[in-house]
Design an enzyme around this catalytic site. Structure first.
Site, PDB file in Angstrom:
ATOM      1  N   ALA A 140      28.987  14.511  20.301  1.00 30.90           N
ATOM      2  CA  ALA A 140      28.072  14.941  19.231  1.00 30.90           C
ATOM      3  C   ALA A 140      27.678  13.725  18.417  1.00 30.90           C
ATOM      4  O   ALA A 140      28.529  12.936  17.999  1.00 30.90           O
ATOM      5  CB  ALA A 140      28.754  15.965  18.332  1.00 30.90           C
ATOM      6  N   VAL A 170      32.873  12.110  18.923  1.00 31.42           N
ATOM      7  CA  VAL A 170      31.847  12.081  17.881  1.00 31.42           C
ATOM      8  C   VAL A 170      31.315  10.661  17.763  1.00 31.42           C
ATOM      9  O   VAL A 170      32.079   9.695  17.766  1.00 31.42           O
ATOM     10  CB  VAL A 170      32.413  12.547  16.516  1.00 31.42           C
ATOM     11  CG1 VAL A 170      31.382  12.368  15.417  1.00 31.42           C
ATOM     12  CG2 VAL A 170      32.857  13.998  16.588  1.00 31.42           C
ATOM     13  N   LYS A 171      29.993  10.577  17.712  1.00 31.97           N
ATOM     14  CA  LYS A 171      29.373   9.266  17.466  1.00 31.97           C
ATOM     15  C   LYS A 171      28.741   9.304  16.083  1.00 31.97           C
ATOM     16  O   LYS A 171      28.011  10.234  15.745  1.00 31.97           O
ATOM     17  CB  LYS A 171      28.312   9.021  18.529  1.00 31.97           C
ATOM     18  CG  LYS A 171      27.312   7.940  18.201  1.00 31.97           C
ATOM     19  CD  LYS A 171      26.587   7.511  19.448  1.00 31.97           C
ATOM     20  CE  LYS A 171      25.096   7.451  19.285  1.00 31.97           C
ATOM     21  NZ  LYS A 171      24.436   7.094  20.536  1.00 31.97           N
ATOM     22  N   THR A 172      29.044   8.286  15.294  1.00 29.74           N
ATOM     23  CA  THR A 172      28.503   8.266  13.941  1.00 29.74           C
ATOM     24  C   THR A 172      28.248   6.835  13.506  1.00 29.74           C
ATOM     25  O   THR A 172      28.429   5.900  14.270  1.00 29.74           O
ATOM     26  CB  THR A 172      29.463   8.998  12.973  1.00 29.74           C
ATOM     27  OG1 THR A 172      28.764   9.259  11.750  1.00 29.74           O
ATOM     28  CG2 THR A 172      30.718   8.177  12.655  1.00 29.74           C
ATOM     29  N   ASP A 218      29.021   3.177  20.733  1.00 29.74           N
ATOM     30  CA  ASP A 218      27.911   3.601  21.607  1.00 29.74           C
ATOM     31  C   ASP A 218      26.709   2.886  21.000  1.00 29.74           C
ATOM     32  O   ASP A 218      26.015   3.426  20.142  1.00 29.74           O
ATOM     33  CB  ASP A 218      27.746   5.117  21.596  1.00 29.74           C
ATOM     34  CG  ASP A 218      26.673   5.567  22.585  1.00 29.74           C
ATOM     35  OD1 ASP A 218      26.255   4.760  23.435  1.00 29.74           O
ATOM     36  OD2 ASP A 218      26.263   6.742  22.508  1.00 29.74           O
TER      37      ASP A 218
END
Ligand code: 5RP
Length: 272
Positions: A140, A170-172, A218
């Site tokens: 996400a 999770v990518k943030t 990422d």
């Protein structure tokens, strides 16, 4: 967690370190031909340096050699362009397609604090439920609503929501107080790089994030928009997988920049 899910996660997170360098090249799905990605041929030499390539199906089908060793995480959401209301995103690529493309994971954006946040969250819930039937990890991406700051409180909220709804990764964005964000999110967090920064700043951000508990990156623009994309991905990789400092990694970037095209030839040999 079943074998398929764990096996796919091991293609994203390098089993030797438990961390990942994902190369994000999906930007065209809403930005069109972004600087650095106009000719996708430019990113081909970077792929062997990444643990996982984050891309859309259109790029995979048309621009990427299926014989690559690097795993793939497939962007499955989209809809609005950069000119529209981004939070109107929907799922645009099916699970069947993800399986056909041999994806090791799938990714979609959620827009917490934006106009249609609820729709993106329920899309995530449905996607996770479907993906789990096939042992497919879901990444996400916590896209930041236009009116929201990138502070720990907001990012912590978005990451925790993504994990609660069932995201496996999770990518943030990196922010101050990142330890707190990591501590309150029960699934691995990777950071996006965001807009292009001076190389040293991007490497410092990577070091800070990994030290604060991020399981890797990422990253897109800070790699493919660099004056030495190979130097940058090698430098980022040295921080994520070898625990080098930003200053040490910057040295790798500079040496690679100086040595120029010969880097491409050795690219496939140099994975950690
Ligand atoms: C776009 C994305 C990108 O993959 C993400 O932002 C990573 O790229 P960058 O490091 O350039 O921010 O999800 O929505």
């Amino acid at each position: 967690m079943d074998f398929g899910m764990r096996n796919r996660l091991s293609k994203i997170f390098n089993p030797r370190t438990g961390k990942t360098v994902m190369l994000a090249v999906d930007h065209g799905y809403f930005q069109g031909p972004t600087t650095g990605l106009k000719d996708m041929g430019n990113i081909i030499p970077l792929i062997p340096h990444a643990d996982c390539l984050f891309a859309t199906r259109g790029i995979l089908r048309n621009c990427i050699d299926p014989k690559i060793d690097t795993s793939v995480c497939l962007r499955v959401s989209g809809g609005p362009s950069i000119l529209g209301e981004l939070s109107k995103e929907d799922i645009t690529t099916s699970m069947e397609e993800a399986l056909r493309l041999n994806a090791s994971g799938i990714g979609m954006s959620i827009f917490v604090g934006a106009k249609n946040e609820d729709r993106t969250i329920s899309n995530l819930g449905r996607l996770v439920s479907e993906a789990e039937r096939y042992g497919m990890p879901v990444l996400a991406i916590t896209a930041v609503g236009k009116d929201m700051g990138r502070d720990a409180r907001y990012i912590g909220l978005a990451c925790r929501m993504a994990a609660e709804i069932g995201a496996h990764i999770v990518k943030t964005y990196y922010s101050e107080g990142f330890e707190e964000i990591v501590a309150s999110c029960p699934v691995p967090i990777v950071i996006a790089g965001g807009k292009k920064l001076p190389e040293m700043d991007a490497l410092q951000m990577t070091e800070n994030a990994v030290k604060a508990g991020a399981k890797g990156v990422d990253m897109g623009r800070n790699i493919f928009q660099s004056d030495s994309p190979i130097g940058m991905i090698k430098a980022v990789r040295s921080i994520v997988h070898k625990g080098l400092t930003a200053a040490e990694a910057f040295d790798i970037y500079q040496k690679s920049k100086k040595s120029g095209v010969s880097e491409n030839i050795n690219a496939a040999m140099e994975k950690v």
